[in-house]
Design an enzyme around this catalytic site. Structure first.
Site, short mmCIF file in Angstrom:
data_model
loop_
_atom_site.label_atom_id
_atom_site.label_comp_id
_atom_site.label_asym_id
_atom_site.label_seq_id
_atom_site.Cartn_x
_atom_site.Cartn_y
_atom_site.Cartn_z
N ALA A 10 0.81 -1.21 0.00
CA ALA A 10 0.00 0.00 0.00
C ALA A 10 0.85 1.26 0.00
CB ALA A 10 -0.94 0.01 1.21
N ASP A 151 19.74 1.64 -10.02
CA ASP A 151 21.04 2.24 -10.35
C ASP A 151 21.36 2.03 -11.83
OD1 ASP A 151 21.33 2.82 -7.62
OD2 ASP A 151 22.19 0.84 -7.23
N HIS A 180 24.18 -0.54 -3.01
CA HIS A 180 23.02 0.25 -3.43
C HIS A 180 22.85 1.50 -2.57
CE1 HIS A 180 19.24 1.10 -5.35
NE2 HIS A 180 18.53 0.92 -4.25
#
Length: 343
Positions: A10, A151, A180
């Site tokens: 959600a 990325d 990351h």
């Protein structure tokens, strides 16, 4: 027949990600879970004329267990978004507990599922999932992935902008390795399918590297405190999920960068470790995908001096990030084993 599950369905990433998975013709069932609003999201998606059956669950009445039952692939974008001024450490303190609880649900309900972790900071949340799975005796390093596709997407887009032709962005492939976040993101521009102009200055090259590494900050600032990179992350997550699903269905020759346990391919991991000059349990490299998950971890190969410097700069922070995630879970389990302190 593929059941995909989105945990955190959600949220700002979860909703568009669920939409893209609903539109994927290879997905036949879509399970959604979040702490609020999931039934409404599921009802909305269920009206879309694609084959996937959609069901949404809340925590009550074993909702997590019901969502995960029979899952083939689980994508985890759950957690809070990064806000202006929020460090990765701030983010970790909030999201670590969320990811641990969800990983426990997967380990006990769908231990054979392929798990794709989007929740930031990925460098630490992937190790959290690994430690939870180890604790439950269901750890398969071939089936655990940190999603670093954004990325790659950013690198492709930014290179296309420099080349003056955005229509090329879908065809441009720039391998991105390391991790990351920030300096752990290492774009290997020398291996781009579409080389940069020879006239590109060192200043512009360094600016491009920084933009790829800190593209998330650009979005956070542009949204003026109202959110982080949600739509682009959902796109990237769906792209990687699609590749995993295609590989599981038997399609050959699919490769993509991902933050994976090097134990997923001991031979490839050993070569990569030798290249890095340091042992790391996880690293993002281009991996070949197959029916069992990771088939092969590809080495870095020849790099420019600038790229070697970027890899060298990434390693210390990456090692710290990984250890932080692992220690978070190990410490919790140790406290549980020790029990309450006695007077």
């Amino acid at each position: 027949m593929v059941k995909a599950v989105v945990l955190g369905a959600a949220g700002g990433i979860g909703q568009p990600l669920a939409l893209l998975l609903k539109a994927n013709p290879l997905v036949t069932e879509l399970g959604l879970f979040d702490i609020v609003n999931t039934p409404g999201v599921a009802a909305d998606l269920a009206h879309i004329s694609t084959p996937a059956k959609v069901e949404g669950y809340l925590p009550a009445d074993d909702g997590l267990k019901k969502a995960l039952a029979g899952a083939d692939i689980v994508v985890i974008p759950a957690g809070v978004p990064r806000k202006p001024g929020m460090t990765r450490d701030d983010l970790f303190k909030i999201n670590a507990g969320i990811v641990k609880d969800l990983a426990t649900g997967i380990a006990t309900t769908a231990p054979k599922a392929f798990v794709l972790v989007i929740s930031n900071p990925v460098n630490s949340t992937v190790p959290i999932v690994a430690e939870v799975f180890k604790k439950h005796g269901v750890y398969d390093p071939k089936r655990l992935f940190g999603v670093t596709t954004l990325d790659v997407v950013r690198a492709s887009t930014f290179v296309a902008e420099i080349l003056g032709n955005l229509s090329l962005s879908k065809d441009i492939i720039v391998p991105v390795v390391g991790g990351h976040s920030g300096v752990t993101i290492v774009p290997l521009l020398s291996k781009s399918t579409h080389p940069l102009p020879a006239s590109l200055s060192t200043t512009d090259y360094e600016a491009l590297i920084k933009r790829i590494q800190f593209g998330g900050d650009e979005v956070v600032a542009a949204k003026n405190g109202a959110g982080s990179a949600t739509l682009s992350m959902a796109y990237a997550g769906a792209e990687f999920a699609s590749k995993v699903i295609r590989a599981v269905n038997g399609e050959k020759g699919i490769s993509a960068p991902s933050f994976v346990p090097l134990a997923a391919d001991p031979a490839g991991g050993a070569v990569l470790t030798e290249e890095l000059g340091q042992e790391l349990e996880f690293f993002s490299s281009t991996v070949e995908l197959g029916a069992e998950g990771v088939v092969k971890i590809n080495p870095l190969g020849s790099l420019t001096d600038a790229e070697k410097a970027l890899v060298k700069a990434a390693i210390p922070e990456l090692a710290t990030n990984i250890q932080k995630g692992s220690n978070y879970v190990i410490d919790i389990y140790k406290k549980e084993e020790d029990g309450p302190a006695r007077l």
